[in-house]
Design an enzyme around this catalytic site. Structure first.
Site, PDB file in Angstrom:
ATOM      1  N   PRO A  87     120.864  38.755  97.215  1.00 43.43           N
ATOM      2  CA  PRO A  87     120.196  37.974  98.274  1.00 43.43           C
ATOM      3  C   PRO A  87     118.679  38.027  98.150  1.00 43.43           C
ATOM      4  O   PRO A  87     117.979  37.199  98.732  1.00 43.43           O
ATOM      5  CB  PRO A  87     120.666  38.643  99.578  1.00 43.43           C
ATOM      6  CG  PRO A  87     121.315  39.917  99.192  1.00 43.43           C
ATOM      7  CD  PRO A  87     121.684  39.844  97.754  1.00 43.43           C
ATOM      8  N   GLU A 114     125.146  48.367  97.698  1.00 45.49           N
ATOM      9  CA  GLU A 114     123.749  47.971  97.955  1.00 45.49           C
ATOM     10  C   GLU A 114     123.117  47.303  96.732  1.00 45.49           C
ATOM     11  O   GLU A 114     121.905  47.069  96.706  1.00 45.49           O
ATOM     12  CB  GLU A 114     122.913  49.182  98.387  1.00 45.49           C
ATOM     13  CG  GLU A 114     123.316  49.746  99.746  1.00 45.49           C
ATOM     14  CD  GLU A 114     123.351  48.681 100.840  1.00 45.49           C
ATOM     15  OE1 GLU A 114     122.415  47.881 100.921  1.00 45.49           O
ATOM     16  OE2 GLU A 114     124.349  48.651 101.588  1.00 45.49           O
ATOM     17  N   ARG A 156     130.323  21.765  86.442  1.00 46.49           N
ATOM     18  CA  ARG A 156     130.548  20.325  86.645  1.00 46.49           C
ATOM     19  C   ARG A 156     129.457  19.471  86.024  1.00 46.49           C
ATOM     20  O   ARG A 156     129.598  18.258  85.918  1.00 46.49           O
ATOM     21  CB  ARG A 156     130.767  19.995  88.124  1.00 46.49           C
ATOM     22  CG  ARG A 156     129.568  20.169  88.992  1.00 46.49           C
ATOM     23  CD  ARG A 156     129.918  20.039  90.464  1.00 46.49           C
ATOM     24  NE  ARG A 156     130.148  18.673  90.908  1.00 46.49           N
ATOM     25  CZ  ARG A 156     129.195  17.782  91.160  1.00 46.49           C
ATOM     26  NH1 ARG A 156     127.930  18.115  90.988  1.00 46.49           N
ATOM     27  NH2 ARG A 156     129.497  16.568  91.575  1.00 46.49           N
ATOM     28  N   ASP A 171     124.376  12.611  93.281  1.00 47.72           N
ATOM     29  CA  ASP A 171     124.560  13.769  94.158  1.00 47.72           C
ATOM     30  C   ASP A 171     123.315  14.083  94.959  1.00 47.72           C
ATOM     31  O   ASP A 171     122.196  13.787  94.525  1.00 47.72           O
ATOM     32  CB  ASP A 171     124.831  15.032  93.317  1.00 47.72           C
ATOM     33  CG  ASP A 171     126.262  15.135  92.875  1.00 47.72           C
ATOM     34  OD1 ASP A 171     127.118  14.500  93.493  1.00 47.72           O
ATOM     35  OD2 ASP A 171     126.509  15.871  91.893  1.00 47.72           O
TER      36      ASP A 171
HETATM   37  C1  LIG Z   1     126.003  43.805 100.426  1.00 52.08           C
HETATM   38  S1  LIG Z   1     125.164  42.952  99.142  1.00 52.08           S
HETATM   39  C2  LIG Z   1     123.724  43.924  98.919  1.00 52.08           C
HETATM   40  C3  LIG Z   1     122.640  43.501  99.815  1.00 52.08           C
HETATM   41  C4  LIG Z   1     121.333  44.267  99.593  1.00 52.08           C
HETATM   42  N1  LIG Z   1     121.350  45.483 100.296  1.00 52.08           N
HETATM   43  C5  LIG Z   1     120.183  43.415 100.132  1.00 52.08           C
HETATM   44  O1  LIG Z   1     119.995  43.356 101.320  1.00 52.08           O
HETATM   45  O2  LIG Z   1     119.535  42.737  99.300  1.00 52.08           O
HETATM   46  C6  LIG Z   1     126.131  43.338  97.740  1.00 52.08           C
HETATM   47  C7  LIG Z   1     126.081  42.351  96.608  1.00 52.08           C
HETATM   48  O3  LIG Z   1     126.517  41.084  97.049  1.00 52.08           O
HETATM   49  C8  LIG Z   1     125.897  40.065  96.301  1.00 52.08           C
HETATM   50  N2  LIG Z   1     125.256  39.141  97.235  1.00 52.08           N
HETATM   51  C9  LIG Z   1     125.207  39.270  98.575  1.00 52.08           C
HETATM   52  N3  LIG Z   1     124.586  38.236  99.137  1.00 52.08           N
HETATM   53  C10 LIG Z   1     124.224  37.403  98.144  1.00 52.08           C
HETATM   54  C11 LIG Z   1     123.523  36.164  98.098  1.00 52.08           C
HETATM   55  N4  LIG Z   1     123.079  35.564  99.198  1.00 52.08           N
HETATM   56  N5  LIG Z   1     123.324  35.588  96.894  1.00 52.08           N
HETATM   57  C12 LIG Z   1     123.757  36.179  95.770  1.00 52.08           C
HETATM   58  N6  LIG Z   1     124.425  37.369  95.756  1.00 52.08           N
HETATM   59  C13 LIG Z   1     124.659  37.978  96.923  1.00 52.08           C
HETATM   60  C14 LIG Z   1     124.938  40.746  95.351  1.00 52.08           C
HETATM   61  O4  LIG Z   1     125.590  40.882  94.111  1.00 52.08           O
HETATM   62  C15 LIG Z   1     124.726  42.099  96.005  1.00 52.08           C
HETATM   63  O5  LIG Z   1     124.388  43.073  95.072  1.00 52.08           O
END
Ligand SMILES: C[S@@+](CC[C@H](N)C(=O)[O-])C[C@H]1O[C@@H](n2cnc3c(N)ncnc32)[C@H](O)[C@@H]1O
Length: 255
Positions: A87, A114, A156, A171
């Site tokens: 994220p 995390e 795609r 698109d």
């Molecule tokens: C619980 S999340 C970790 C969040 C982290 N503590 C933070 O706040 O940035 C666990 C995993 O989910 C994935 N993930 C969660 N949200 C995501 C998003 N919006 N985009 C891409 N990957 C995401 C990532 O691989 C991340 O390492």
């Protein structure tokens, strides 16, 4: 052909890649998807892939040694572009999907807990192009769903994957005149359903008028649903009619 390696502690999450357009692209050999279980590179009896975070705090962090061994084995002497969903990454956009669809080899590393020890990205960043990528401003439990989203958006766009290559041109967010515009509403037969009529212009057979109507609807929808995109439209992509409509839509009491 695009090769995709995906490393995850839940390779079974990727079953949807067997179906629909992406499944067919794999059967045809346009996409070569290889799934890897990260725990195969964990050596203790519990196949541990995580540990407590330095500095304290809640949750667990994925261990660098396991990821290092996994990535070394998967890539060998190769140099795929490495994508790490998080994220806190750069936004995944249609533009990035287009860019990634032009690569020959992508390696997706799915975080859980995390996330992955940051040194993994530093280590491979000196050898590979590494992108940390977010699919949106919300937090998922793991990277698997994010990778499914990216693979579908990228897949795609590969030659021959869509039945009608023009679909991608119209698109939402497509490059060119649709850049930063959302696609407007679409309709099919019958012309009247439960009293709701298809807009007459679409039945007129007049290509110019249909194109103009579609563009107006795209502009309207973008202003309504994504005002921040509408505010950043490139003036060079807007003709006089577009500009007049946008001015009208700016007026608060316009319909
Ligand atoms: C619980 S999340 C970790 C969040 C982290 N503590 C933070 O706040 O940035 C666990 C995993 O989910 C994935 N993930 C969660 N949200 C995501 C998003 N919006 N985009 C891409 N990957 C995401 C990532 O691989 C991340 O390492």
């Amino acid at each position: 052909m695009l090769r995709l390696d995906i490393v995850s502690i839940f390779p079974e999450y990727f079953a949807p890649l067997d179906v629909s357009l992406i499944g067919k692209a794999r059967e045809r050999g346009t996409l070569d998807v290889r799934l890897h279980q990260l725990r195969d590179w964990a050596h203790d009896v519990h196949k541990t892939v995580d540990d407590t975070p330095y500095g304290g705090g809640p949750g667990m962090v994925m261990k660098p040694e396991v990821w290092g061994e996994a990535i070394d084995t998967v890539i060998g002497d190769g140099t795929p572009r490495m994508i790490v969903p998080t994220p806190s990454g750069r936004p995944f956009t249609q533009e990035l999907a287009q860019e990634l669809a032009r690569e020959e080899w992508l390696l997706f590393c799915c975080g859980r807990y995390e996330g992955i020890d940051s040194r993994v990205m530093t280590e491979y960043g000196s050898r590979l192009r590494v992108d940390e990528v977010s699919i949106g401003d919300y937090v998922l439990a793991g990277g698997e769903v994010a990778v499914l989203v990216m693979v579908e958006a990228i897949g795609r766009l590969l030659p021959g994957v869509l039945g009608n290559a023009c679909s991608a041109v119209d698109d939402s967010f497509a490059p060119g005149s649709m850049r930063n515009l959302l696609e407007g509403p679409v309709y099919t037969k019958p012309p009247v359903w439960r009293g709701h009529e298809v807009p007459g212009v679409l039945l007129s057979g007049h290509h110019g008028k249909v194109a103009r109507w579609r563009r107006d609807e795209a502009l309207r929808r973008t202003v309504k649903n994504r005002p921040e995109l509408a505010a950043n439209l490139d003036p060079q992509t807007l003709d006089k009619h577009d500009q007049a409509l946008l001015k009208d839509l700016e007026t608060p009491d316009s319909p």
